[in-house]
Design a protein around this motif. Structure first.
Motif, PDB file in Angstrom:
ATOM      1  N   ALA A 239      30.631  -2.302 -52.606  1.00 22.88           N
ATOM      2  CA  ALA A 239      29.997  -1.008 -52.851  1.00 22.88           C
ATOM      3  C   ALA A 239      28.489  -1.176 -53.031  1.00 22.88           C
ATOM      4  O   ALA A 239      27.695  -0.433 -52.442  1.00 22.88           O
ATOM      5  CB  ALA A 239      30.614  -0.354 -54.087  1.00 22.88           C
ATOM      6  N   TYR A 243      25.719   0.102 -50.358  1.00 25.30           N
ATOM      7  CA  TYR A 243      24.836   1.130 -50.893  1.00 25.30           C
ATOM      8  C   TYR A 243      23.378   0.745 -50.663  1.00 25.30           C
ATOM      9  O   TYR A 243      22.566   1.561 -50.205  1.00 25.30           O
ATOM     10  CB  TYR A 243      25.109   1.323 -52.383  1.00 25.30           C
ATOM     11  CG  TYR A 243      24.308   2.442 -53.008  1.00 25.30           C
ATOM     12  CD1 TYR A 243      24.696   3.771 -52.850  1.00 25.30           C
ATOM     13  CD2 TYR A 243      23.161   2.169 -53.746  1.00 25.30           C
ATOM     14  CE1 TYR A 243      23.961   4.802 -53.428  1.00 25.30           C
ATOM     15  CE2 TYR A 243      22.417   3.190 -54.320  1.00 25.30           C
ATOM     16  CZ  TYR A 243      22.824   4.509 -54.151  1.00 25.30           C
ATOM     17  OH  TYR A 243      22.089   5.531 -54.708  1.00 25.30           O
ATOM     18  N   VAL A 326      31.082   4.930 -51.648  1.00 23.01           N
ATOM     19  CA  VAL A 326      29.920   5.303 -52.469  1.00 23.01           C
ATOM     20  C   VAL A 326      28.700   5.540 -51.591  1.00 23.01           C
ATOM     21  O   VAL A 326      27.835   6.381 -51.905  1.00 23.01           O
ATOM     22  CB  VAL A 326      29.641   4.200 -53.513  1.00 23.01           C
ATOM     23  CG1 VAL A 326      28.405   4.542 -54.331  1.00 23.01           C
ATOM     24  CG2 VAL A 326      30.844   4.007 -54.411  1.00 23.01           C
TER      25      VAL A 326
END
Length: 345
Positions: A239, A243, A326
């Motif tokens: 994640a 991101y 995310v």
């Protein structure tokens, strides 16, 4: 797909590094899963492999085999009441000496009908025929036990090993099968199919009896907690990585949007990257785990096979995708005009 693969090839150094981290984490998950499976078998394979579906125990025992005591006469009545095949089962932890010597080994004595359904398949030697013959788990060979050796229990009882079987362990000790004809009480009545019991006796599924084995639940809970944390770590690492990567590519995504690429196209590319990275990491981690498993000592409780790996592998891929979700918000929120202005400046 085209965009996802092109970017993987272009920024291969970054993806190799995150793939390496993922591979090491996945390898650890597989190894801990193998240890959990191995400890489970070492603690309860004799119960897991019983040729029965349910066990009749004393109600006050609350599912614990070692705390259940059924008089033999009552056990025979319970067997006669069953519509399916049923046998008695008595379990006793004991120490034995080999051949009258000083060496002592720990055993789990499983007493049942000599020709009953609970006697496992013989892998070496023969099934016991005489009164003083037993069938033993082959792990006793590591203690030097061979066919024909004598096992002395107490001062007067001596058994001869007539044959060996496999995968018969209870509470981390090898199981030895003896006859139950002269017992005054047993721990359970094992029944093939649904059992009929009432009053002072209760019926539980065979697999529920595992939780009554000393330390079984505690061992499995500890290892499963470690595995869960490793899943979380894998999701967190991916994640964060995707991101940050998405933030670095905001301008490029904005330009692609200005050229006509929609959110679905960009998001699918991101998801494909995660899936490809996860599949490659799982494949490499599988090879590493099998290699490490082959180096473990033979007596180490470690079981790793494709059946053990499939479920964690699927969970890892799903968790990886969820971790990358995310980043999707950043892709959706990208404004093409701002991105073009950012590139121009």
């Amino acid at each position: 797909m085209f965009l996802a693969i092109r970017e993987l090839l272009f920024a291969k150094t970054k993806y190799i590094l995150i793939g390496l981290i993922t591979t090491l984490t996945v390898s650890l998950i597989f190894i801990v899963s193998g240890l959990a499976e191995g400890l489970s078998a070492d603690n309860a394979s004799s119960i897991q492999g019983l040729a029965a579906d349910s066990l009749v125990l004393e109600a006050e025992a609350e599912g614990e085999l070692g705390s259940s005591f059924i008089p033999m006469q009552k056990a025979k009545e319970i067997i006669n009441d069953q519509e399916q095949e049923a046998n008695t089962l008595s379990i006793q932890m004991m120490n034995a000496t080999v051949g009258g010597g000083d060496k002592q080994i720990s055993l789990a004595l499983f007493a049942t009908e000599r020709d009953g359904m609970l006697i496992p398949e013989v892998t070496e030697g023969r099934s016991p025929k005489q009164e003083n013959e037993v069938l033993a788990d082959e792990s006793l060979k590591q203690d030097g036990i061979q066919l024909g050796d004598e096992l002395q229990l107490g001062e007067e009882t001596t058994y001869v090993v007539a044959g060996f079987t496999t995968e018969q362990r209870y509470s981390h000790t090898p199981v030895v099968f003896v006859k139950s004809d002269d017992l005054e009480q047993v721990n359970a009545v094992a029944v093939k199919g649904e059992s009929v019991s009432e009053g002072a006796y209760s019926t539980i599924p065979k697999m529920d009896a595992l939780h009554g084995i000393p330390s079984y639940s505690q061992e499995q809970a500890s290892l499963n907690m470690m595995i869960i944390f490793l899943y979380v770590i894998t999701a967190f690492v991916l994640a964060v990585f995707f991101y940050v990567m998405t933030l670095q590519k905001r301008d490029q995504f904005g330009v692609l949007k200005a050229l006509g690429a929609n959110n679905t196209y960009l998001i699918s590319g991101l998801i494909i990257q995660v899936i490809l990275l996860s599949i490659v990491s799982v494949g490499i981690a599988t090879a590493i785990s099998f290699g490490i498993g082959a180096l473990f000592p033979a007596d180490m409780p470690f079981i790793l096979n494709m059946a053990t790996i499939v479920q964690p592998a699927i969970i890892i891929i799903v968790v990886s995708v969820l971790g990358a979700v995310v980043s999707l918000y950043q892709v959706i929120q990208i404004d093409p005009l701002e991105a073009i202005e950012g590139v121009a400046t």
